[in-house]
Write an enzyme that holds these catalytic residues in place. Structure first.
Site, mmCIF file in Angstrom:
data_model
loop_
_atom_site.group_PDB
_atom_site.id
_atom_site.type_symbol
_atom_site.label_atom_id
_atom_site.label_comp_id
_atom_site.label_asym_id
_atom_site.label_seq_id
_atom_site.Cartn_x
_atom_site.Cartn_y
_atom_site.Cartn_z
ATOM 1 N N LYS A 136 3.730 1.423 -8.468
ATOM 2 C CA LYS A 136 5.013 1.972 -8.036
ATOM 3 C C LYS A 136 5.675 1.063 -7.009
ATOM 4 C CE LYS A 136 4.983 4.659 -4.702
ATOM 5 N NZ LYS A 136 5.122 4.619 -3.214
ATOM 6 N N SER A 149 6.150 5.506 0.936
ATOM 7 C CA SER A 149 6.632 4.195 0.499
ATOM 8 C C SER A 149 7.580 4.420 -0.676
ATOM 9 C CB SER A 149 5.466 3.304 0.059
ATOM 10 O OG SER A 149 4.617 3.040 1.151
ATOM 11 N N LYS A 171 7.638 -2.736 4.025
ATOM 12 C CA LYS A 171 6.491 -2.233 3.257
ATOM 13 C C LYS A 171 6.420 -2.869 1.876
ATOM 14 C CE LYS A 171 2.908 0.033 1.999
ATOM 15 N NZ LYS A 171 2.735 1.483 1.948
#
Length: 294
Positions: A237, A94, A169
């Site tokens: 993140k 990701s 995502k």
């Protein structure tokens, strides 16, 4: 197929295992030692990412963050040094959609194809081959690799062109974070008001508020089982990617910003390596009340 797999952590190891079980030949590389279980199953450890690429028609990456992917692809003895013309690099990490498009262009100069294919489902989904896989890239390249995706995931969707998988995502991570926050608030309210949070959770799973997060992470909050399936630091993140993207698009994402701040409270109190369901700890600290004892 001859497949390379780089990144054999909590998620990557079981994903690679499914590919071996599916009859594919795997060349393996990870930061530490390749798990013995994968070697025993027939996986071949390699000395470098370049060696993995030399041995593979499809190279799969499952790494923590954008800099890690860039280093493995283009650093010393990286994938780019060994990748064969016509090979496909599949990044299931990701990372930044913008960086993804840049990586794809740089590999195209070497004759390689690229798919971004981040996943959702966590450790449980990886172990059970039940991941949701969101794919960006050329449709014909997706069709070539789909048999591999089908061994690792339950829901496999070609979202669009390069970078579209990473965009999906990021959207997923926004929704997951906000839903965790909502479940945490609801259970904290129930507990503080004197109700049994376990019974409240049981009651509302039969109504409109039900969700996989209420089912799985609500139980974690009550049982205090915060060993990581997906660490808070990694979700931070992902939300950074969301907020940076929103800024570039001129969007306001106030709920995402709130969830990020709550994760930061957790990290500041030593919980950055806990499961993201531990977001509830931030609300418990502010309310001076735990959802449950434990």
């Amino acid at each position: 197929m001859n497949v390379g797999f780089i990144g054999l952590g909590i998620m990557g190891a079981p994903m690679a295992g499914h590919l071996i079980a599916g009859g594919h030949s795997l060349a393996l590389k990870t930061r530490r030692q390749v798990p013995e279980s994968l070697v025993a199953a027939g996986g071949r450890p390699c000395a470098s990412a370049a060696e993995v690429a030399e041995r593979s028609d499809v190279v799969v990456l499952m790494l923590p963050d954008t800099p890690d992917v860039e280093a493995v692809l283009f650093g010393a003895e990286g994938v780019a040094e060994g990748v064969k013309p016509g090979a496909v690099v599949v990044d299931m990490s990701s990372i930044s959609p913008i960086a993804t498009r840049d990586f794809a262009a740089r590999l195209a100069e070497r004759g390689a194809e690229y798919l971004d294919a981040p996943v959702s489902g966590g450790e449980v989904g990886a172990k059970n081959a039940a991941l949701s896989i969101m794919v960006g890239g050329k449709e014909e390249v997706f069709a070539r690799v789909k048999p591999l995706f089908d061994l690792m995931g339950k829901t496999v969707t070609h979202v669009g062109e390069t970078g579209a998988g990473q965009v999906a995502k990021v959207a997923n991570q926004i929704i997951v974070a906000l839903t965790i926050e909502a479940v945490a608030e609801g259970l904290l309210f129930a507990s503080k008001a004197g109700a049994d949070p376990a019974k409240v959770r049981q009651a509302i799973t039969g109504g409109l508020a039900t969700s996989r997060i209420l089912e799985l992470h609500g139980e974690r909050m009550i049982k205090r089982t915060f060993d990581p399936g997906f660490r808070i630091a990694l979700h931070q993140k992902d939300l950074n990617l969301a907020l940076e993207g929103a800024k570039s698009l001129g969007l306001a994402l106030p709920g995402t910003a709130l969830a990020q701040q709550l994760f930061s409270v957790c990290a500041a109190n030593g919980a950055g390596d806990k499961d993201h369901s531990a977001l509830v700890r931030a609300l418990e600290i502010m309310g001076n009340h735990p959802v449950a004892e434990g």
